[in-house]
Structures are given as C-alpha cells and as structure tokens.
Design a protein around this motif. Structure first.
Motif, short mmCIF file in Angstrom:
data_model
loop_
_atom_site.label_atom_id
_atom_site.label_comp_id
_atom_site.label_asym_id
_atom_site.label_seq_id
_atom_site.Cartn_x
_atom_site.Cartn_y
_atom_site.Cartn_z
N GLY A 95 30.44 -19.32 -14.32
CA GLY A 95 30.93 -20.37 -15.20
C GLY A 95 31.50 -21.57 -14.49
O GLY A 95 31.74 -22.61 -15.12
N ILE A 96 31.73 -21.49 -13.18
CA ILE A 96 32.32 -22.63 -12.47
C ILE A 96 31.37 -23.82 -12.46
O ILE A 96 31.82 -24.98 -12.43
N LEU A 97 30.06 -23.58 -12.50
CA LEU A 97 29.10 -24.69 -12.47
C LEU A 97 29.27 -25.61 -13.67
O LEU A 97 29.38 -26.84 -13.53
N THR A 98 29.31 -25.05 -14.88
CA THR A 98 29.46 -25.89 -16.07
C THR A 98 30.88 -26.45 -16.21
O THR A 98 31.07 -27.50 -16.82
N MET A 99 31.87 -25.78 -15.62
CA MET A 99 33.21 -26.35 -15.61
C MET A 99 33.24 -27.63 -14.78
O MET A 99 33.90 -28.61 -15.14
N ILE A 100 32.50 -27.66 -13.68
CA ILE A 100 32.45 -28.85 -12.84
C ILE A 100 31.59 -29.94 -13.48
O ILE A 100 32.00 -31.10 -13.54
N CYS A 101 30.42 -29.57 -13.98
CA CYS A 101 29.48 -30.55 -14.54
C CYS A 101 29.86 -31.00 -15.94
O CYS A 101 29.39 -32.04 -16.42
N LYS A 102 30.70 -30.21 -16.64
CA LYS A 102 31.13 -30.48 -18.01
C LYS A 102 29.97 -30.48 -19.01
O LYS A 102 30.10 -30.97 -20.13
N GLN A 103 28.85 -29.96 -18.59
CA GLN A 103 27.69 -29.79 -19.46
C GLN A 103 26.74 -28.81 -18.76
O GLN A 103 26.95 -28.47 -17.59
N LYS A 104 25.71 -28.40 -19.48
CA LYS A 104 24.72 -27.52 -18.87
C LYS A 104 23.72 -28.38 -18.11
O LYS A 104 23.03 -29.21 -18.71
#
Length: 285
Positions: A95-104
C-alpha cells in the motif's frame, strides 16, 4: 551516472543497509546511491509518504527510488515497480505505492520473489537491487517486471471541509516536535475566502489567529503557524515542543494492525479519536 535513492525503516544500527548498498554497487559500480532516510515509520504510512513525496520531487528524471517500509507486513510474494512522473519507485506490495502517488498508477509491474529458499530481508533486497540495476542500464519496465493491476492499495486521508471550517490530520512530527498537518496552503485559501480564522489545537483554548511567513516573522508569539517548504500547514511553539506539551499524535494508517484490532474498535466507539489520529481544526469567521 545512475541515481538510486534509499528510503527505509531499517535503521543503520546493523549490517542490512550496508549489505544492500554492496548488492547495488556490485551490480552497478558507478551508481550514485543517496540515503534519504532510514528512519521511516513502519506503521505510519502517511508520514512515510509525506517524506518521500517531498524529497523525490527534487531529483532528476530516471532516478530510481527504493522505498522499504514494513517489508514483511504481508507475505512478500512480489515487489512492485511503478513510474512516478519521470522517475521510478521500487517498493513492497503493502500500500505504500498508492500512499505516495495518491492514486493508482497507470503502469505497475510486479517483481516475483522466488521461493526456492527461505525468504528473508537480504533475499528481498537482492531482487530489488537487480531491478534497480536493470532500470539504471536502460531496460524498460516490461523488461524488469510483469504488468499487473492486482496489488494492495491504501490512500492518504484528506482534510474534511465545511463552509466554516477545515479539519485536518497530523501527518508528521519532526525532531523538534513541530507538527505538520495535511492541509495545504491552496486548500486553506480556497476555504478561507478572505475571512479571519482561528486554528485550534490540543487541549483547552489553544488558538492561533495568524499564519506567519516563517518562524522568524512570528513577532514573539508563543504559538506559530506557517506553511512549510512542502506547502503544508505547520504548527510550533517558540522554544518548546508543541506535540509533547499538548499531547498531539500523528495519524496512523487505517489499515495498520492496530486499526484492525478490537482495541481500535473500542476506542473508536468510545469517541477516543486521539487513539487513531489527532486532528487540527481551523474555523473561519
């Protein structure tokens, strides 16, 4: 020269980071390895994302950012690779990827972890080092991993808005115990509409009525509010530790083990919101 950044929760008290850099340099001897931090929170993904986002934007195109937080929260059967603007992120599937990008992200690639041997930290890092090497030598994402849209997603909480107030969550507390809130200057001004305001925090009547340009322009006020270099609301107290004095706590990722526990449910139902995160509210008048 390839640039590879490291942002982890591993710390520097043992051999792991040193060994990982050895893995990277063995594959890419001329790589420039940059330590952003090895003190990320393993459970506060909002804080980790805040640190990563505001560091990554200053790096050149094609930089490879390796983010390692809570690597073994889930059984690590795969790691993830994604394009972030014109840079790359390599990270666990937690889940850290979408937390950083703020989107999928549109293009995400999975890096399967071979289960021929017992899975441990060094084995996972070896897979990441190999992927970073391939990217640094010009391989495309498709040559590094397999396209996927099946991965863990988590997203940062947004401030709550009303016509007369904004409520935000604390996302970071620095070593001076100054407090960063997830309210941006743009959001603040859009909701403010030129009105006066009161920033309420902590216990009792703790109020700030003016946002300063920086700490030096505070005119000897005890409490200080400013928009920091990341454009986010930051609160402090002169010659003091605001978070410690007022019992302020950072927002915890909702999908953490605590958030799924019975204690979380009991705290939430009893109204003890500070068990989960601490809020800052701004009233307009």
């Amino acid at each position: 020269m390839a640039i590879i950044t490291l942002s982890t929760d591993i710390g520097t008290n043992d051999f792991v980071i040193g060994a990982f850099k050895g893995q990277l340099l063995t594959l890419q001897p001329n790589a420039q390895i940059v330590d952003i931090t090895h003190q990320l929170s393993s459970t506060n993904f909002a804080e980790a994302a805040y640190i990563c986002v505001n560091a990554f934007k200053y790096y050149p195109e094609e930089t490879v950012h390796i983010v390692l937080v809570n690597l073994f929260e889930f059984n690590p059967s795969q790691l993830l690779l994604a394009k972030y603007g014109k840079q790359y992120i390599l990270c666990p599937d937690n889940g850290i990827l979408t937390m950083i990008c703020k989107q999928k992200p549109d293009n995400v690639f999975r890096l399967p972890i071979k289960k021929e041997a017992k899975i441990n930290t060094i084995q996972c890092l070896e897979n990441i080092a190999l992927a970073a090497h391939k990217l640094a030598t010009g391989r495309s994402s498709l040559q590094v991993g397999q396209a996927t849209d099946n991965f863990v997603e988590r997203y940062p909480m947004r401030p709550t808005f009303s016509s007369d107030w904004i409520e935000g969550q604390i996302i970071f507390i620095d070593r001076f115990e100054n407090v960063v809130v997830n309210i941006s200057e743009i959001e603040f001004e859009e909701c403010r509409k030129g009105r006066n305001y009161n920033i309420n925090f902590g216990r009792g009547n703790s109020i700030i009525t003016e946002i300063q340009e920086n700490y030096s322009s505070s005119n000897n006020e005890d409490y200080i509010a400013t928009f920091n270099s990341a454009g986010m609301l930051e609160l402090a107290i002169k010659n003091g530790n605001l978070a410690g004095l007022f019992g302020l706590k950072g927002y915890k990722t909702e999908n953490s083990s605590f958030a799924n526990s019975q204690a979380f449910s009991e705290a939430k139902n009893s109204g003890k919101r500070d068990w989960v995160y601490q809020t800052i509210r701004i009233f307009f008048e």
